[in-house]
Write an enzyme that holds these catalytic residues in place. Structure first.
Site, PDB file in Angstrom:
ATOM      1  N   GLU A  33      -7.813  -5.182  -0.565  1.00  0.00           N
ATOM      2  CA  GLU A  33      -8.339  -5.906  -1.717  1.00  0.00           C
ATOM      3  C   GLU A  33      -8.332  -7.422  -1.530  1.00  0.00           C
ATOM      4  O   GLU A  33      -9.094  -8.132  -2.185  1.00  0.00           O
ATOM      5  CB  GLU A  33      -7.540  -5.561  -2.980  1.00  0.00           C
ATOM      6  CG  GLU A  33      -7.389  -4.085  -3.271  1.00  0.00           C
ATOM      7  CD  GLU A  33      -8.687  -3.438  -3.732  1.00  0.00           C
ATOM      8  OE1 GLU A  33      -9.761  -3.997  -3.461  1.00  0.00           O
ATOM      9  OE2 GLU A  33      -8.613  -2.362  -4.337  1.00  0.00           O
ATOM     10  N   HIS A  72       0.850  -1.188   0.000  1.00  0.00           N
ATOM     11  CA  HIS A  72       0.000   0.000   0.000  1.00  0.00           C
ATOM     12  C   HIS A  72       0.885   1.236   0.000  1.00  0.00           C
ATOM     13  O   HIS A  72       1.961   1.224   0.593  1.00  0.00           O
ATOM     14  CB  HIS A  72      -0.920   0.009   1.235  1.00  0.00           C
ATOM     15  CG  HIS A  72      -2.054   0.963   1.107  1.00  0.00           C
ATOM     16  ND1 HIS A  72      -1.949   2.281   1.476  1.00  0.00           N
ATOM     17  CD2 HIS A  72      -3.301   0.797   0.617  1.00  0.00           C
ATOM     18  CE1 HIS A  72      -3.104   2.885   1.222  1.00  0.00           C
ATOM     19  NE2 HIS A  72      -3.934   2.000   0.692  1.00  0.00           N
TER      20      HIS A  72
HETATM   21  N1  COA Z   1       4.095  -7.547  -4.617  1.00  0.00           N
HETATM   22  C1  COA Z   1       5.407  -7.558  -4.828  1.00  0.00           C
HETATM   23  N2  COA Z   1       6.181  -6.478  -4.703  1.00  0.00           N
HETATM   24  C2  COA Z   1       5.577  -5.344  -4.336  1.00  0.00           C
HETATM   25  C3  COA Z   1       4.220  -5.266  -4.080  1.00  0.00           C
HETATM   26  C4  COA Z   1       3.465  -6.432  -4.232  1.00  0.00           C
HETATM   27  N3  COA Z   1       2.151  -6.437  -4.026  1.00  0.00           N
HETATM   28  N4  COA Z   1       3.899  -4.003  -3.725  1.00  0.00           N
HETATM   29  C5  COA Z   1       5.031  -3.307  -3.776  1.00  0.00           C
HETATM   30  N5  COA Z   1       6.059  -4.108  -4.145  1.00  0.00           N
HETATM   31  C6  COA Z   1       7.439  -3.749  -4.328  1.00  0.00           C
HETATM   32  C7  COA Z   1       7.662  -3.117  -5.674  1.00  0.00           C
HETATM   33  O1  COA Z   1       8.048  -4.034  -6.641  1.00  0.00           O
HETATM   34  C8  COA Z   1       8.742  -2.138  -5.379  1.00  0.00           C
HETATM   35  O2  COA Z   1       9.967  -2.846  -5.261  1.00  0.00           O
HETATM   36  P1  COA Z   1      11.304  -2.278  -5.868  1.00  0.00           P
HETATM   37  O3  COA Z   1      11.538  -0.953  -5.214  1.00  0.00           O
HETATM   38  O4  COA Z   1      12.313  -3.322  -5.520  1.00  0.00           O
HETATM   39  O5  COA Z   1      11.041  -2.136  -7.339  1.00  0.00           O
HETATM   40  C9  COA Z   1       8.404  -1.643  -4.006  1.00  0.00           C
HETATM   41  O6  COA Z   1       7.777  -2.750  -3.360  1.00  0.00           O
HETATM   42  C10 COA Z   1       7.472  -0.439  -4.007  1.00  0.00           C
HETATM   43  O7  COA Z   1       6.927  -0.348  -2.752  1.00  0.00           O
HETATM   44  P2  COA Z   1       5.981   0.830  -2.323  1.00  0.00           P
HETATM   45  O8  COA Z   1       6.667   2.133  -2.545  1.00  0.00           O
HETATM   46  O9  COA Z   1       5.482   0.512  -0.992  1.00  0.00           O
HETATM   47  O10 COA Z   1       4.752   0.620  -3.303  1.00  0.00           O
HETATM   48  P3  COA Z   1       4.050   1.654  -4.232  1.00  0.00           P
HETATM   49  O11 COA Z   1       3.596   2.794  -3.429  1.00  0.00           O
HETATM   50  O12 COA Z   1       4.878   1.912  -5.446  1.00  0.00           O
HETATM   51  O13 COA Z   1       2.798   0.783  -4.703  1.00  0.00           O
HETATM   52  C11 COA Z   1       0.822  -0.418  -4.644  1.00  0.00           C
HETATM   53  C12 COA Z   1       1.676   0.593  -3.903  1.00  0.00           C
HETATM   54  C13 COA Z   1      -0.495  -0.638  -3.882  1.00  0.00           C
HETATM   55  C14 COA Z   1       0.508   0.105  -6.043  1.00  0.00           C
HETATM   56  C15 COA Z   1       1.623  -1.749  -4.735  1.00  0.00           C
HETATM   57  O14 COA Z   1       1.880  -2.221  -3.439  1.00  0.00           O
HETATM   58  C16 COA Z   1       0.917  -2.786  -5.583  1.00  0.00           C
HETATM   59  O15 COA Z   1       1.040  -2.768  -6.803  1.00  0.00           O
HETATM   60  N6  COA Z   1       0.209  -3.755  -4.935  1.00  0.00           N
HETATM   61  C17 COA Z   1      -0.497  -4.752  -5.689  1.00  0.00           C
HETATM   62  C18 COA Z   1      -1.804  -4.192  -6.235  1.00  0.00           C
HETATM   63  C19 COA Z   1      -2.825  -3.976  -5.153  1.00  0.00           C
HETATM   64  O16 COA Z   1      -3.024  -4.834  -4.301  1.00  0.00           O
HETATM   65  N7  COA Z   1      -3.476  -2.811  -5.212  1.00  0.00           N
HETATM   66  C20 COA Z   1      -4.509  -2.448  -4.296  1.00  0.00           C
HETATM   67  C21 COA Z   1      -4.050  -1.362  -3.404  1.00  0.00           C
HETATM   68  S1  COA Z   1      -5.209  -1.053  -2.084  1.00  0.00           S
END
Ligand code: COA
Length: 360
Positions: A302, A243
């Protein structure tokens, strides 16, 4: 050098506070844990709209009347509209509602996602429409319009809990969009339609469908670690985890996990499906901790949303529409708050391109 972004402070709001460090969500002073104990969606609408819209004497009756009023828009559904995905169909139908800033406009917009989604799903399945019943609660009527039969009390309670849980969540992407549109003094329909466009993306409200795809892919709990490990090795994100704000467990995940367990007790969800989900959650958390040690990745809203909505009989391609049924209350409250007290939202961009070029 000034970035020009100094003026872009976080929007002030009295509506909700997302405490990402401690995993707490507060809606108008009430913590989510408290809110889900007894509130129905109508109660949360009263909480959110207070001070921003004239409150109807009886929210349940007024919202019921609004469902009946918007129902006729389903008669305009033609083959082109039916060929769209449910969320795109919902967007098209919501866009037919008149723009306005008053309670009447607001309640039609709250009614729309439930009435239109249930209707679109029935039409897509070749079934006759089930008209709304103004005497029912919003959650009960949505399930009745969807299935054509009366739901059991636990199903109504589960949908209510879902709608309450997702009703508002600070300045998330779609709520920000709603506020930007409202800041131009455009009407509520414009705000809500724009917000729905932001919600439908897989990184925001579109994740629960893929969560179920993941459950199907894993198949059995003992296959979870190997399947998830492969997905991470391919560079994929595990849906339902991580998140932007929460650095600990999303409190909404537990609110919904509780609802899913209640459904399981009442036999409305397959215990094997729940065991699979719990096995995947445990394996995913363990893997994410090991593979992404510098990131705090935990279960988000989710993950259990997917299980809950599946158990309530919503097809996965319509999950974002169900999210909109709840979040629309928050969008409207934020749009009103912005329109009443806010200025035009106009962030500055930071130019990083070349300077001094001569036009060809
Ligand atoms: N699975 C695997 N790796 C994940 C991840 C997940 N669900 N969520 C974040 N990461 C990793 C990314 O690959 C990235 O790694 P890197 O820096 O080595 O490339 C890093 O963690 C980014 O972390 P963060 O800054 O906390 O995430 P974000 O703010 O860019 O993204 C989301 C937030 C929600 C978009 C992301 O966690 C995600 O895509 N989750 C899956 C989709 C989802 O469940 N969405 C609903 C949200 S309520």
């Amino acid at each position: 050098m000034s970035s020009g972004l100094e003026d872009v402070v976080a929007a002030e709001t009295v509506l909700s506070d997302v405490d990402g460090k401690n995993g707490r969500l507060i809606v108008r002073g009430v913590s989510l844990d408290e809110l889900v104990k007894s509130s129905r969606y109508e109660d949360v609408l009263e909480l959110l709209f207070d001070g921003f819209l004239d409150m109807p004497a009886n929210m349940r009756a007024a919202l019921g009347a609004a469902r009946v009023e918007v129902f006729h828009h389903l008669q305009a559904v033609d083959a082109d509209l039916l060929a769209l995905s449910p969320v795109d169909g919902l967007r098209a139908l919501l866009a037919r509602l008149p723009d306005g800033d008053d309670t009447d406009a607001a309640l039609k917009l709250v009614a729309g996602p439930g009435v239109f989604t249930a209707g679109l799903l029935r039409l897509r399945a070749g079934e006759a429409l089930v008209p709304p019943n103004a005497a029912l609660s919003h959650a009960e009527d949505i399930l009745t319009m969807l299935h054509g039969t009366a739901p059991v009390a636990q199903q109504v309670a589960a949908l209510d809990r879902y709608l309450v849980t997702v009703a508002d969540h600070g300045l998330n992407a779609s709520t920000f969009v709603a506020r930007v549109v409202a800041s131009t003094q455009s009407g509520l329909t414009s705000s809500v339609v724009a917000a729905l466009g932001a919600l439908k993306g897989p990184l925001h409200g579109g994740a629960p469908g893929p969560v179920l795809d993941m459950l199907d892919g894993v198949g059995t709990p003992d296959n979870a670690t190997a399947w998830l490990d492969d997905a991470l090795a391919r560079g994929e994100r595990l849906m339902g985890f991580g998140h932007r704000v929460y650095r600990v467990r999303d409190p909404r995940a537990d609110a919904l996990k509780g609802a899913v367990r209640l459904l399981a007790v009442s036999g409305a969800i397959d215990p094997a499906r729940l065991a699979l989900a719990e096995g995947i959650e445990a394996a995913a958390l363990d893997l994410l901790k090991r593979k992404k040690p510098d990131r705090a990745l935990d279960t988000n809203v989710e993950f259990y949303t997917a299980l809950l909505l599946e158990a309530l009989g919503f097809p996965r391609e319509a999950f974002t529409c169900v999210f909109a049924m709840g979040r629309v209350g928050g969008w409207i409250a934020h749009a009103r708050e912005q329109a009443i007290g806010g200025r035009l939202i106009r962030p500055q961009s930071v130019y990083v391109g070349p300077v001094g070029r001569v036009a060809a």
